[in-house]
Write an enzyme that holds these catalytic residues in place. Structure first.
Site, PDB file in Angstrom:
ATOM      1  N   ASP A  48       9.499  -9.905  27.414  1.00 43.95           N
ATOM      2  CA  ASP A  48      11.012 -10.276  27.409  1.00 43.95           C
ATOM      3  C   ASP A  48      11.409 -10.404  26.075  1.00 43.95           C
ATOM      4  OD1 ASP A  48      12.681 -10.612  29.529  1.00 43.95           O
ATOM      5  OD2 ASP A  48      12.934 -12.731  29.210  1.00 43.95           O
ATOM      6  N   GLU A  89      17.630 -18.573  21.867  1.00 38.95           N
ATOM      7  CA  GLU A  89      16.359 -18.023  22.673  1.00 38.95           C
ATOM      8  C   GLU A  89      15.522 -17.245  22.058  1.00 38.95           C
ATOM      9  OE1 GLU A  89      18.431 -16.942  26.224  1.00 38.95           O
ATOM     10  OE2 GLU A  89      17.360 -15.019  26.345  1.00 38.95           O
ATOM     11  N   GLU A 141      22.051 -12.016  33.433  1.00 38.63           N
ATOM     12  CA  GLU A 141      21.998 -13.326  33.223  1.00 38.63           C
ATOM     13  C   GLU A 141      21.797 -14.361  34.708  1.00 38.63           C
ATOM     14  OE1 GLU A 141      21.260 -13.801  30.482  1.00 38.63           O
ATOM     15  OE2 GLU A 141      22.880 -14.371  29.095  1.00 38.63           O
ATOM     16  N   GLU A 211      15.470  -5.119  37.350  1.00 33.44           N
ATOM     17  CA  GLU A 211      14.559  -6.382  37.234  1.00 33.44           C
ATOM     18  C   GLU A 211      13.587  -6.607  38.018  1.00 33.44           C
ATOM     19  OE1 GLU A 211      15.340  -9.424  35.523  1.00 33.44           O
ATOM     20  OE2 GLU A 211      17.099  -8.382  34.417  1.00 33.44           O
TER      21      GLU A 211
HETATM   22  C1  LIG Z   1      14.522  -8.808  32.028  1.00 34.46           C
HETATM   23  C2  LIG Z   1      15.340  -9.973  31.749  1.00 34.46           C
HETATM   24  N1  LIG Z   1      16.513 -10.110  32.327  1.00 34.46           N
HETATM   25  C3  LIG Z   1      17.331 -11.007  32.155  1.00 34.46           C
HETATM   26  C4  LIG Z   1      17.255 -12.052  30.944  1.00 34.46           C
HETATM   27  C5  LIG Z   1      18.239 -13.107  30.903  1.00 34.46           C
HETATM   28  N2  LIG Z   1      18.915 -12.747  29.770  1.00 34.46           N
HETATM   29  C6  LIG Z   1      15.918 -11.814  30.242  1.00 34.46           C
HETATM   30  N3  LIG Z   1      15.824 -12.478  29.476  1.00 34.46           N
HETATM   31  N4  LIG Z   1      15.132 -10.680  30.600  1.00 34.46           N
END
Ligand SMILES: Cc1ncc(CN)c(N)n1
Length: 220
Positions: A48, A89, A141, A211
């Site tokens: 991520d 973040e 998001e 996702e």
């Molecule tokens: C895979 C993924 N999807 C969504 C988000 C949220 N910004 C994230 N950090 N990573």
């Protein structure tokens, strides 16, 4: 607080099963019920971080489209606010990785992650309409918001080590931000020509599929 009765809500009903697969993935449910395998969490964390770094230029492209194509100056402020928290973040990912003994510079993006990052790049093209890009932006998001908020609900058994992660995306402020993005997307979808609306729906479905695959990849 306009959310409701727009194109997005119609799509969420139409594609409910896929939306649930993305927001209530077994990995998320395993965080909530406390049975998560920490090696899956570490895999997710490393992957991520790479995704979020690719998400920054995508966010900048959405901001640029908002400045050029939106009739409402508050769109820009909402997106800019999201970008400001992305800065935080990235710092958080670095801190969290060191907590878990992860060396971020050695992490290789997995195939699904590469695909997702390529998808973001495709949306950065100036030919992609703001309506399509903001719909994808909202969905990316919102899926995290909904998933991680679930892990903070009363009765959840989220391990204490993962509470901060869940707070990051599951908090009320992030929820409000996602509702603002949803309102923006609905406003633009409500006045877009049918071909643009159709492309935005395809983009939403692509986000949801990616996702689900991203969670699958993290689960190993
Ligand atoms: C895979 C993924 N999807 C969504 C988000 C949220 N910004 C994230 N950090 N990573």
């Amino acid at each position: 607080m306009e959310v409701g009765g727009g194109v997005i809500e119609t799509w969420l009903k139409k594609h409910r099963m896929l939306y649930i697969r993305a927001t209530k993935h077994p990995l998320i449910l395993s965080i909530r019920d406390g049975t998560i395998d920490f090696s899956s969490f570490k895999r997710w964390l490393g992957q991520d971080y790479i995704f979020v770094r690719a998400f920054v230029p995508f966010s900048a492209s959405v901001l640029l489209k908002a400045c050029k194509e939106s009739d409402n100056s508050s769109d820009m402020e909402v997106i800019l606010g999201g970008m400001a928290s992305l800065n935080d973040e990235i710092a958080w990912f670095k801190k969290e990785a060191s907590k878990w003994g992860l060396e971020l510079s050695t992490i290789v993006p997995q195939k699904v992650n590469q695909e997702y990052c390529r998808f973001l790049e495709s949306l950065m093209s100036p030919q992609v309409e703001y309506t399509v890009a903001i719909t994808a932006f909202w969905a990316i998001e919102a899926v995290y918001q909904e998933g991680f908020a679930l892990c903070l609900q009363d009765g959840s058994k989220t391990p204490p080590e993962l509470k901060e992660t869940c707070q990051r995306w599951g908090n009320d402020g992030f929820g409000q931000y996602c509702r603002s993005l949803q309102n923006i997307a609905n406003r633009h979808l409500g006045k877009a020509p049918p071909d643009v609306v159709a492309r935005a729906e395809v983009a939403l479905l692509q986000v949801l599929e990616l996702e689900v695959e991203f969670w699958n990849m993290s689960q190993g």
